[in-house]
Design a protein around this motif. Structure first.
Motif, PDB file in Angstrom:
ATOM      1  N   PRO A  63       2.891   8.521  58.212  1.00  0.00           N
ATOM      2  CA  PRO A  63       4.097   7.858  58.823  1.00  0.00           C
ATOM      3  C   PRO A  63       3.631   6.362  59.035  1.00  0.00           C
ATOM      4  N   GLN A  64       2.228   6.136  59.393  1.00  0.00           N
ATOM      5  CA  GLN A  64       1.633   5.000  59.734  1.00  0.00           C
ATOM      6  C   GLN A  64       1.437   3.917  58.513  1.00  0.00           C
ATOM      7  N   ASN A  65       1.135   4.825  57.383  1.00  0.00           N
ATOM      8  CA  ASN A  65       0.957   4.010  56.139  1.00  0.00           C
ATOM      9  C   ASN A  65       1.605   5.022  55.041  1.00  0.00           C
ATOM     10  N   PRO A  66       2.952   4.468  54.729  1.00  0.00           N
ATOM     11  CA  PRO A  66       3.936   5.364  54.099  1.00  0.00           C
ATOM     12  C   PRO A  66       3.243   5.660  52.499  1.00  0.00           C
ATOM     13  N   SER A  67       2.434   4.693  52.119  1.00  0.00           N
ATOM     14  CA  SER A  67       2.010   4.614  50.806  1.00  0.00           C
ATOM     15  C   SER A  67       0.876   5.898  50.383  1.00  0.00           C
ATOM     16  N   GLN A  68       0.256   6.066  51.504  1.00  0.00           N
ATOM     17  CA  GLN A  68      -0.930   7.101  51.626  1.00  0.00           C
ATOM     18  C   GLN A  68      -0.293   8.356  51.814  1.00  0.00           C
TER      19      GLN A  68
END
Length: 91
Positions: A63-68
């Motif tokens: 959720p802090q880095n949606p591309s991960q």
């Protein structure tokens, strides 16, 4: 309603101390937890069923880095299904 509010209301309705009401609530919760752990489910007629279910492993997103992408491991979760009397009272 919070656990504290539940304890206060139970103590008032039963005419007992808050300490005794807290012990009753905690014993009830502990009994449900141990029942679900050992038996897999706890059924309370008219109220509902607490049941342990298996959730498969899956892929999710950070959720802090949606591309991960992240892997979410398989786990047991507790579900609650309300009984028909409980559902009718809420309606």
């Amino acid at each position: 309603m919070t656990k504290t509010a539940l304890i206060s209301q139970l103590a008032e309705e039963l005419g007992v101390s808050k300490k005794l009401a807290a012990e009753l609530v905690n014993a009830f919760i502990d009994t449900i937890i141990s029942g679900v752990k050992s038996e897999g489910e706890v059924r309370i007629q008219g109220f509902g069923t607490f049941k342990a279910s298996k959730r498969k492993a899956r892929e999710g997103v950070n959720p802090q880095n949606p591309s991960q992408k992240i892997k979410i491991p398989a786990m047991k979760v507790v579900t609650f299904k309300a009984g028909s009397e409980f559902k009718a009272m809420v309606k």
